[in-house]
Design an enzyme around this catalytic site. Structure first.
Site, PDB file in Angstrom:
ATOM      1  N   CYS A  99      -4.565   6.624   4.606  1.00  0.00           N
ATOM      2  CA  CYS A  99      -3.255   5.837   4.609  1.00  0.00           C
ATOM      3  C   CYS A  99      -3.312   5.081   5.927  1.00  0.00           C
ATOM      4  O   CYS A  99      -4.308   4.077   6.579  1.00  0.00           O
ATOM      5  CB  CYS A  99      -2.161   6.725   4.453  1.00  0.00           C
ATOM      6  SG  CYS A  99      -0.650   5.981   4.417  1.00  0.00           S
ATOM      7  N   ASP A 149      -2.784   0.704  -5.193  1.00  0.00           N
ATOM      8  CA  ASP A 149      -2.746   0.010  -4.081  1.00  0.00           C
ATOM      9  C   ASP A 149      -3.211  -1.430  -4.016  1.00  0.00           C
ATOM     10  O   ASP A 149      -2.888  -2.391  -3.206  1.00  0.00           O
ATOM     11  CB  ASP A 149      -3.468   0.499  -2.874  1.00  0.00           C
ATOM     12  CG  ASP A 149      -2.629   1.839  -2.360  1.00  0.00           C
ATOM     13  OD1 ASP A 149      -1.393   2.043  -2.581  1.00  0.00           O
ATOM     14  OD2 ASP A 149      -3.092   2.781  -1.512  1.00  0.00           O
ATOM     15  N   HIS A 179      -1.557   6.013  -4.491  1.00  0.00           N
ATOM     16  CA  HIS A 179      -1.889   5.860  -3.160  1.00  0.00           C
ATOM     17  C   HIS A 179      -1.440   7.272  -2.509  1.00  0.00           C
ATOM     18  O   HIS A 179      -0.768   7.994  -2.980  1.00  0.00           O
ATOM     19  CB  HIS A 179      -0.714   5.238  -2.389  1.00  0.00           C
ATOM     20  CG  HIS A 179      -0.421   5.011  -0.845  1.00  0.00           C
ATOM     21  ND1 HIS A 179      -1.528   4.458  -0.275  1.00  0.00           N
ATOM     22  CD2 HIS A 179       0.297   5.866   0.060  1.00  0.00           C
ATOM     23  CE1 HIS A 179      -1.324   4.699   1.076  1.00  0.00           C
ATOM     24  NE2 HIS A 179      -0.115   5.433   1.283  1.00  0.00           N
TER      25      HIS A 179
END
Length: 212
Positions: A99, A149, A179
């Site tokens: 992330c 994503d 995600h």
């Protein structure tokens, strides 16, 4: 190993131990140390959709305060620390992130081209700083994207930037993932996605750090 926006918690420690079990010295920094020790906010045992909004309402100010300048200043300190440890072999290092940690990994690798030999980012916003940042990479790269994503068209655009920069890389969308798919303490977790992550990450490190 840069954590995701939830920071250091049991699942990150488990992943670090897994990686260390393959013979690597693994540093998992607290990205938000300026705000206190990890975890900087109380986290649920599992991050489900019912608690996500409240958790991220508290985390977003910390994430937004972790500017590119802070990332690079901290990366300098982390690398100095690693090179000073007697257990750490001389030679190149690798950075991996999840992330927002994936973006921190990209920034670290771009700023230390002579030291970082391998870069991996999983469900991270790797292109957030634009093509110029990616053009500075000299490390061997793997980007593992969540299906939610990145569209195939956006993947093609990203890979064209990497091609133009002459970066050695693999960059792919992990099928059936959303995600955060690597994190087993969230509803986003994908067992097959996590396995694919290890199947990509470990050979990358083996190649890039073989002479370390």
């Amino acid at each position: 190993m840069y954590a995701d926006g939830l920071g250091i918690r049991p699942v990150l420690r488990e992943m670090a131990r897994e990686l260390a079990g393959h013979g690597y010295y693994v540093l998992v920094p607290n990205l938000f140390y300026r705000h206190g020790p990890a975890p900087v906010i109380e986290l649920p045992d599992r991050l489900g959709e019912e608690v996500r909004p409240a958790v991220f309402a508290r985390l977003m100010p910390l994430i937004e305060a972790h500017t590119a300048e802070r990332v690079l200043s901290d990366a300098d300190a982390y690398l100095r620390f690693l090179t000073a440890q007697p257990e750490v072999s001389a030679g190149p290092v690798a950075v991996t992130g999840y992330c927002i940690g994936g973006l921190a990994a990209v920034r670290t690798a771009a700023a230390h081209p002579g030291q970082v030999a391998a870069l991996a980012s999983f469900h991270g916003p790797v292109g957030a700083d634009g093509p110029d940042s990616l053009s500075k990479l000299t490390a061997e790269v793997h980007f593992g994207h969540a299906e939610s994503d990145l569209t195939p068209e956006a993947l093609d655009e990203l890979n064209q930037v990497l091609d133009a920069a002459g970066v050695g890389y693999t960059s792919e969308i992990y099928p059936g993932t959303v995600h955060g798919f690597t994190m087993s303490d969230t509803d986003a977790f994908s067992a097959s996605g996590l396995k694919r992550h290890w199947d990509r990450l470990l050979p990358l490190l083996g190649r890039a750090l073989a002479n370390g």
